[in-house]
Design an enzyme around this catalytic site. Structure first.
Site, PDB file in Angstrom:
ATOM      1  N   TYR A  61     -23.615   4.341 -28.366  1.00 49.61           N
ATOM      2  CA  TYR A  61     -24.520   4.078 -27.246  1.00 49.61           C
ATOM      3  C   TYR A  61     -25.896   4.688 -27.505  1.00 49.61           C
ATOM      4  CZ  TYR A  61     -20.354   2.451 -24.901  1.00 49.61           C
ATOM      5  OH  TYR A  61     -19.230   1.743 -24.576  1.00 49.61           O
ATOM      6  N   ASP A 101     -15.114  -5.926 -26.856  1.00 46.75           N
ATOM      7  CA  ASP A 101     -16.037  -4.890 -26.397  1.00 46.75           C
ATOM      8  C   ASP A 101     -16.984  -4.528 -27.558  1.00 46.75           C
ATOM      9  OD1 ASP A 101     -16.501  -2.788 -24.093  1.00 46.75           O
ATOM     10  OD2 ASP A 101     -16.303  -1.580 -25.907  1.00 46.75           O
ATOM     11  N   HIS A 149     -11.344  -6.342 -18.034  1.00 47.40           N
ATOM     12  CA  HIS A 149     -12.035  -6.144 -19.316  1.00 47.40           C
ATOM     13  C   HIS A 149     -11.029  -6.010 -20.458  1.00 47.40           C
ATOM     14  CE1 HIS A 149     -15.337  -4.826 -21.902  1.00 47.40           C
ATOM     15  NE2 HIS A 149     -14.585  -3.813 -22.298  1.00 47.40           N
TER      16      HIS A 149
END
Length: 318
Positions: free
Chosen positions: A236, A132, A295
């Site tokens: 982010y 990730d 994931h």
């Protein structure tokens, strides 16, 4: 020896020093092996880490919303296979430093942390594994600092060019909606705290088998560290504020031999993002797709992932 209460856990610590590092030995039975814990000062950032084993260095880089504990199922098997396994909390997470400005979370800075971290561990280079966001960091380390990466393994993290291309497609944009929610000032920090961190817990719900209540408790403890929520969200904010043109200009071919492991039931990344462009990753070993994994591929199919990593790194270590 000192007994320390960390959240709801009681940990036995033995203190020692090695070079510029302060390390402890911790008895954490849920990891399956005795861990050495420490802090490495890299520039202005202090990175907390755990390690086990001796031998060629493997650095494991966790993603969002995990911390070093995300690798709990990999640490013991890799150490038993003859590697020195080190899993840091990347900046902003758990017990590592948490700068306040989102500009301090640009991926180039995160990659610089890992280059310096490898040096602080007393090594010139390492095998690098990233999942990730940890995969995004690992891609960038391999591009920006190829001299410190012996081999590269990526778990469910698209190469920067593939991710940028993917975000032009509505299906991927829908899956990446939280990128843009986290870019909003202040509000996300308030939302994620609500209902015992339900927002962060939601990201872990697709794991199969489900995370246990005890494992979730460990994550809640890490998320509750002062400044951690903002630090995690700032990844982010820094990402969406970088222009795509600027990001594309920084991409360069990486020389490390590379293995991609991809859980096909990923709710956050389209399956077609797994395969990097040949010109960007000319030494791609292969893309190993695990059709039943989410994931959280290193959790869902830990034994398979561990064997893939050992088989990939062992020849180079020898």
């Amino acid at each position: 020896m000192l007994l320390v209460q960390t959240g709801r856990r009681r940990v036995a610590l033995k203190f020692s020093t090695q070079g510029g590092l302060m390390t402890t030995t911790s008895l954490l039975p849920d990891v399956g092996v005795e861990l050495r814990e420490g802090y490495a000062q890299v520039g202005d950032v202090n990175l907390h880490y755990v390690e086990a084993g001796d031998g060629p260095l493997i650095v494991l880089l966790h993603g969002f919303p995990e911390f070093w504990f995300g690798w709990r199922l990999q640490i013991e098997p890799l150490a038993a296979a003859g590697f020195r396994v080190v899993a840091p909390d990347t900046r902003g997470y758990n017990l590592s430093s948490k700068p306040e400005d989102f500009k301090d979370y640009g991926v180039d800075l995160l990659a610089d942390d890992i280059r310096g971290f490898i040096g602080e561990l007393g090594e010139e280079s390492a095998f690098l594994v990233g999942h990730d966001w940890g995969g995004s960091i690992a891609w960038t380390v391999a591009m920006n600092h190829p001299e410190v990466v012996d081999r590269l393994a990526i778990l469910n993290a698209a190469h920067p060019r593939r991710l940028s291309e993917g975000l032009h497609h509505p299906s991927q944009l829908r899956k990446s909606w939280y990128f843009f929610f986290f870019a909003v000032p202040d509000l996300p920090e308030h939302v994620v705290h609500a209902n015992d961190w339900h927002f962060f817990q939601h990201f872990l719900h697709e794991a199969n088998p489900p995370y246990s209540p005890e494992e979730i408790e460990r994550y809640v403890e890490a998320w509750s560290q002062p400044g951690a929520a903002a630090g995690m969200i700032n990844y982010y904010r820094a990402s969406v504020r970088q222009s795509q043109k600027e990001a594309a200009a920084k991409i360069r071919p990486l020389s490390a031999q590379t293995l991609v492991i991809w859980g096909e039931r990923d709710s956050y990344l389209n399956s077609d993002l797994a395969e990097p462009d040949h010109d960007d990753v000319p030494n791609l070993d292969r893309v190993e797709r695990l059709p039943d994994a989410s994931h959280w591929v290193h959790h869902d199919e830990a034994e398979r992932v561990n064997q893939l990593l050992i088989d990939f790194f062992a020849p180079a270590a020898a």
